[in-house]
Design an enzyme around this catalytic site. Structure first.
Site, PDB file in Angstrom:
ATOM      1  N   ASP A 152     -38.960 -40.251  10.117  1.00 44.63           N
ATOM      2  CA  ASP A 152     -38.196 -41.444   9.764  1.00 44.63           C
ATOM      3  C   ASP A 152     -38.725 -42.024   8.458  1.00 44.63           C
ATOM      4  O   ASP A 152     -39.923 -42.295   8.326  1.00 44.63           O
ATOM      5  CB  ASP A 152     -38.296 -42.481  10.894  1.00 44.63           C
ATOM      6  CG  ASP A 152     -37.182 -43.513  10.806  1.00 44.63           C
ATOM      7  OD1 ASP A 152     -36.112 -43.192  10.260  1.00 44.63           O
ATOM      8  OD2 ASP A 152     -37.382 -44.646  11.278  1.00 44.63           O
ATOM      9  N   HIS A 197     -34.722 -53.754   2.946  1.00 49.25           N
ATOM     10  CA  HIS A 197     -35.446 -53.746   4.226  1.00 49.25           C
ATOM     11  C   HIS A 197     -36.948 -53.899   3.964  1.00 49.25           C
ATOM     12  O   HIS A 197     -37.620 -54.708   4.619  1.00 49.25           O
ATOM     13  CB  HIS A 197     -35.156 -52.449   4.972  1.00 49.25           C
ATOM     14  CG  HIS A 197     -35.924 -52.302   6.250  1.00 49.25           C
ATOM     15  ND1 HIS A 197     -35.757 -53.143   7.326  1.00 49.25           N
ATOM     16  CD2 HIS A 197     -36.884 -51.404   6.640  1.00 49.25           C
ATOM     17  CE1 HIS A 197     -36.570 -52.769   8.311  1.00 49.25           C
ATOM     18  NE2 HIS A 197     -37.264 -51.728   7.910  1.00 49.25           N
ATOM     19  N   ARG A 200     -46.315 -60.354   4.382  1.00 49.30           N
ATOM     20  CA  ARG A 200     -47.093 -60.466   3.125  1.00 49.30           C
ATOM     21  C   ARG A 200     -46.229 -61.202   2.098  1.00 49.30           C
ATOM     22  O   ARG A 200     -45.712 -60.581   1.158  1.00 49.30           O
ATOM     23  CB  ARG A 200     -47.447 -59.064   2.584  1.00 49.30           C
ATOM     24  CG  ARG A 200     -48.287 -58.199   3.496  1.00 49.30           C
ATOM     25  CD  ARG A 200     -48.508 -56.820   2.877  1.00 49.30           C
ATOM     26  NE  ARG A 200     -47.251 -56.155   2.545  1.00 49.30           N
ATOM     27  CZ  ARG A 200     -46.523 -55.458   3.418  1.00 49.30           C
ATOM     28  NH1 ARG A 200     -46.959 -55.298   4.637  1.00 49.30           N
ATOM     29  NH2 ARG A 200     -45.387 -54.919   3.042  1.00 49.30           N
ATOM     30  N   GLU A 259     -32.700 -50.648  14.938  1.00 45.23           N
ATOM     31  CA  GLU A 259     -32.669 -50.412  13.484  1.00 45.23           C
ATOM     32  C   GLU A 259     -31.452 -49.536  13.182  1.00 45.23           C
ATOM     33  O   GLU A 259     -31.322 -48.436  13.726  1.00 45.23           O
ATOM     34  CB  GLU A 259     -33.955 -49.743  12.987  1.00 45.23           C
ATOM     35  CG  GLU A 259     -35.142 -50.694  12.988  1.00 45.23           C
ATOM     36  CD  GLU A 259     -36.372 -50.125  12.306  1.00 45.23           C
ATOM     37  OE1 GLU A 259     -36.439 -48.889  12.099  1.00 45.23           O
ATOM     38  OE2 GLU A 259     -37.277 -50.919  11.972  1.00 45.23           O
ATOM     39  N   GLU A 310     -29.608 -47.009  11.144  1.00 43.75           N
ATOM     40  CA  GLU A 310     -29.988 -45.977  10.179  1.00 43.75           C
ATOM     41  C   GLU A 310     -28.934 -44.874  10.168  1.00 43.75           C
ATOM     42  O   GLU A 310     -28.148 -44.736  11.105  1.00 43.75           O
ATOM     43  CB  GLU A 310     -31.336 -45.342  10.548  1.00 43.75           C
ATOM     44  CG  GLU A 310     -32.470 -46.346  10.696  1.00 43.75           C
ATOM     45  CD  GLU A 310     -33.845 -45.690  10.754  1.00 43.75           C
ATOM     46  OE1 GLU A 310     -33.959 -44.512  10.348  1.00 43.75           O
ATOM     47  OE2 GLU A 310     -34.786 -46.359  11.195  1.00 43.75           O
ATOM     48  N   ASP A 359     -33.081 -46.538  15.599  1.00 44.08           N
ATOM     49  CA  ASP A 359     -34.533 -46.416  15.780  1.00 44.08           C
ATOM     50  C   ASP A 359     -35.024 -47.664  16.515  1.00 44.08           C
ATOM     51  O   ASP A 359     -35.572 -48.583  15.916  1.00 44.08           O
ATOM     52  CB  ASP A 359     -35.207 -46.279  14.409  1.00 44.08           C
ATOM     53  CG  ASP A 359     -36.719 -46.157  14.515  1.00 44.08           C
ATOM     54  OD1 ASP A 359     -37.199 -45.751  15.578  1.00 44.08           O
ATOM     55  OD2 ASP A 359     -37.405 -46.474  13.519  1.00 44.08           O
ATOM     56  N   ARG A 370     -41.213 -54.671  18.362  1.00 44.57           N
ATOM     57  CA  ARG A 370     -41.963 -55.246  17.236  1.00 44.57           C
ATOM     58  C   ARG A 370     -43.352 -55.715  17.629  1.00 44.57           C
ATOM     59  O   ARG A 370     -44.290 -55.618  16.830  1.00 44.57           O
ATOM     60  CB  ARG A 370     -41.174 -56.417  16.639  1.00 44.57           C
ATOM     61  CG  ARG A 370     -39.799 -56.049  16.096  1.00 44.57           C
ATOM     62  CD  ARG A 370     -39.863 -54.987  15.035  1.00 44.57           C
ATOM     63  NE  ARG A 370     -38.530 -54.706  14.504  1.00 44.57           N
ATOM     64  CZ  ARG A 370     -38.261 -53.659  13.726  1.00 44.57           C
ATOM     65  NH1 ARG A 370     -39.215 -52.788  13.412  1.00 44.57           N
ATOM     66  NH2 ARG A 370     -37.038 -53.470  13.281  1.00 44.57           N
ATOM     67  N   GLN A 411     -45.528 -52.738  17.964  1.00 47.32           N
ATOM     68  CA  GLN A 411     -45.685 -52.166  16.629  1.00 47.32           C
ATOM     69  C   GLN A 411     -46.659 -52.975  15.787  1.00 47.32           C
ATOM     70  O   GLN A 411     -47.513 -52.420  15.086  1.00 47.32           O
ATOM     71  CB  GLN A 411     -44.307 -52.120  15.958  1.00 47.32           C
ATOM     72  CG  GLN A 411     -44.270 -51.450  14.602  1.00 47.32           C
ATOM     73  CD  GLN A 411     -42.876 -51.550  13.946  1.00 47.32           C
ATOM     74  OE1 GLN A 411     -41.912 -52.006  14.564  1.00 47.32           O
ATOM     75  NE2 GLN A 411     -42.794 -51.123  12.710  1.00 47.32           N
ATOM     76  N   LYS A 455     -42.286 -47.313  18.732  1.00 44.53           N
ATOM     77  CA  LYS A 455     -41.097 -46.610  18.233  1.00 44.53           C
ATOM     78  C   LYS A 455     -40.679 -45.433  19.120  1.00 44.53           C
ATOM     79  O   LYS A 455     -39.493 -45.095  19.164  1.00 44.53           O
ATOM     80  CB  LYS A 455     -41.380 -46.052  16.825  1.00 44.53           C
ATOM     81  CG  LYS A 455     -41.616 -47.106  15.743  1.00 44.53           C
ATOM     82  CD  LYS A 455     -40.302 -47.632  15.210  1.00 44.53           C
ATOM     83  CE  LYS A 455     -40.506 -48.431  13.927  1.00 44.53           C
ATOM     84  NZ  LYS A 455     -39.224 -48.926  13.409  1.00 44.53           N
ATOM     85  N   THR A 463     -34.920 -43.155  20.645  1.00 43.01           N
ATOM     86  CA  THR A 463     -34.153 -43.208  19.400  1.00 43.01           C
ATOM     87  C   THR A 463     -32.782 -42.631  19.731  1.00 43.01           C
ATOM     88  O   THR A 463     -32.690 -41.489  20.198  1.00 43.01           O
ATOM     89  CB  THR A 463     -34.820 -42.376  18.290  1.00 43.01           C
ATOM     90  OG1 THR A 463     -36.134 -42.898  18.051  1.00 43.01           O
ATOM     91  CG2 THR A 463     -34.015 -42.418  17.004  1.00 43.01           C
ATOM     92  N   THR A 519     -34.073 -48.207   7.986  1.00 40.57           N
ATOM     93  CA  THR A 519     -33.087 -49.259   8.223  1.00 40.57           C
ATOM     94  C   THR A 519     -32.251 -49.516   6.976  1.00 40.57           C
ATOM     95  O   THR A 519     -32.781 -49.692   5.885  1.00 40.57           O
ATOM     96  CB  THR A 519     -33.818 -50.563   8.614  1.00 40.57           C
ATOM     97  OG1 THR A 519     -34.693 -50.274   9.693  1.00 40.57           O
ATOM     98  CG2 THR A 519     -32.829 -51.637   9.024  1.00 40.57           C
ATOM     99  N   GLU A 530     -35.137 -58.778  10.656  1.00 38.69           N
ATOM    100  CA  GLU A 530     -34.659 -59.377   9.403  1.00 38.69           C
ATOM    101  C   GLU A 530     -33.597 -60.447   9.660  1.00 38.69           C
ATOM    102  O   GLU A 530     -33.620 -61.508   9.055  1.00 38.69           O
ATOM    103  CB  GLU A 530     -34.071 -58.293   8.504  1.00 38.69           C
ATOM    104  CG  GLU A 530     -35.069 -57.278   7.994  1.00 38.69           C
ATOM    105  CD  GLU A 530     -34.351 -56.159   7.262  1.00 38.69           C
ATOM    106  OE1 GLU A 530     -33.856 -56.386   6.150  1.00 38.69           O
ATOM    107  OE2 GLU A 530     -34.260 -55.045   7.828  1.00 38.69           O
TER     108      GLU A 530
HETATM  109 CA    CA Z   1     -36.916 -46.908  11.273  1.00 39.66          CA
END
Ligand code: CA
Length: 449
Positions: free
Chosen positions: A146, A153, A162, A219, A221, A253, A257, A260, A273, A277, A379, A393
């Site tokens: 992936d 994204h 950050r 996600e 994709e 996907d 969170r 993760q 993850k 999927t 994503t 997001e």
């Molecule tokens: Ca992904």
């Protein structure tokens, strides 16, 4: 990487001859997802039976059974090796045969399914309504990788963690990726069990808790199935990579969170993850997408390493594909409401590394790609509100809940929620190319023994 958030100008629509008509009438409607110019492949069996899985071709609202067509001799114009691949229970052998073989099959199918074919009666006996088909994964996937190829994204997610340095410098240098787990791949409609694991209940916590994920996300994709692939130690050049793209699908996907966030330091995604999927069942051919081919969104940069740089003649390495995300909650289903559109994006605008660049990068160290391997785009997120391809997001990390039309709110997914991903290409004068649905419903976490 300034300038990527703006939409590149789209080329003017091409003049197009009148589309071929099929004797399968549902393929001739203007809003048909699977017109004769499309012919996506799948693997299916009649629903409710234990019949052997077989390859099918989408036409209108029907699926055309290639195994039966082979038995009836309708594919006798094809080379023997290609005929055997059509009778297989997965698409791996067809993918391995390469693009020339795919084009030969596509030409034969177009002849069989177009109006006026002499074989209409025998061909009609190969049709099954899609509503009566149960789908398998299109291929046996040996490896799944992936990528992270949407600048928006990367920026949106990076801003949550950050704020001063949202996009890490390697993003502009190479298509970042992690190795997924092929065993986690499921086909549309397979329920998705809420994963359990370790996580911090609040960001400032020093201790972790164990339990069902509280931040379950999707996600949006696109995926690519690999065609012939390469021998170990032999890289695939970026301008030769198209020959190794067997076809496209929609991919969810699913991401926990909270798991993760805790586990990814420093090695990246793992249990957050690899619990599931989901893939759409249809494989969209590069030939069907050809009228929608456009230049990649990423500006040609002199800083790009040669092995990732498209020649000017191959910069048309992306496709004008609209992506859509819909959510249907348990309450919406109970009240008879349709799934609500919560996000839409444009692949050619929002994914800045081409699949060809991903393949070139994946193999530049000599890594082997094999027929049926799967690559995810990462994503697909756009630059504006409502174009983000995941709840992380869309809700700004859970700080800005979504309010649905029925008044319900969501930060992350609740049990009973269903996510429906789809994608399509459409422009006046060109055949509509639909990708089908990638659907999955969240079911409660398993009780532990
Ligand atoms: Ca992904």
């Amino acid at each position: 990487m300034p300038g990527l958030s703006t939409s590149p100008p789209l080329p003017a629509p091409r003049a197009c001859a009148a589309p071929l008509r099929s004797w399968v009438q549902s393929a001739n409607r203007d809003d048909a997802d699977f017109p004769l110019a499309h012919l996506p492949l799948c693997v299916f069996r009649p629903a409710g039976t234990d019949a052997i899985a077989r390859i099918g071709v989408g036409i209108g609202q029907e699926v055309f059974d290639l195994r039966r067509a082979w038995r009836l001799g309708l594919l006798d114009t094809l080379a023997p090796e290609l005929r055997r691949a059509c009778a297989a229970p997965s698409l791996n052998a067809l993918f391995a045969a390469g693009r020339a073989a795919s084009r030969a099959l596509r030409a034969a199918l177009t002849t069989l399914l177009q109006e006026g074919t002499p074989d209409q009666e025998r061909s009609a006996s190969c049709l099954l309504p899609q509503s009566q088909a149960a789908f398998d994964l299109p291929a046996q996937v040996g490896d799944y990788t992936d990528f992270l190829a949407s600048y928006n994204h990367a920026h949106n997610v990076g801003s949550l963690y950050r704020p001063d340095n949202p996009v890490l410098p390697n993003f502009s240098s190479l298509p970042v990726a992690y190795h997924g787990r092929a065993s986690s791949l499921v086909v549309t409609d397979e329920p998705v069990c809420r994963p359990q694991g370790q996580f911090r209940a609040a960001p400032q916590d020093t201790a972790t808790v164990f339990g069902p994920s509280r931040k379950l996300d999707f996600e949006m994709e696109l995926g690519v199935f690999v065609g012939p692939g390469n021998a170990r130690g032999h890289a695939i050049a970026v301008d030769e990579a198209d020959a190794h793209i067997a076809g496209f699908c929609v991919l969810n996907d699913w991401s926990a969170r909270d798991l993760q966030e805790w586990e990814s330091q420093p090695l990246g995604p793992f249990l957050g993850k690899n619990f599931a999927t989901t893939l759409s069942p249809w494989v969209v051919s590069p030939e069907a997408l050809e009228p929608y081919r456009v230049e990649i969104a990423r500006p040609a940069s002199p800083l790009l390493k040669d092995y990732l740089r498209h020649a000017p003649s191959s910069r048309r390495a992306s496709f004008e594909i609209v992506t859509e995300v819909r959510l249907c909650t348990q309450r919406m289903r109970a009240q008879g409401q349709a799934a609500q559109l919560i996000a839409t994006a444009l692949f050619s605008r929002d994914i800045v590394w081409s699949f060809a660049q991903m393949i070139a990068h994946h193999t530049v160290n000599g890594c082997t790609l094999r027929p049926g391997d799967l690559l995810g785009s990462g994503t697909v997120s756009g630059p504006t509100p409502g174009s983000e391809g995941c709840l992380l997001e869309l809700t700004r990390g859970g700080r800005a809940p979504l309010t649905l039309a029925n008044g319900e709110t969501r930060t992350y997914l609740q049990d009973g929620d269903e996510i429906v991903l789809t994608a399509f290409c459409a422009r006046p004068g060109l055949p509509r190319i639909g990708f089908g649905e990638c659907r999955g419903r969240i079911v409660p976490a398993l009780a532990r023994d």
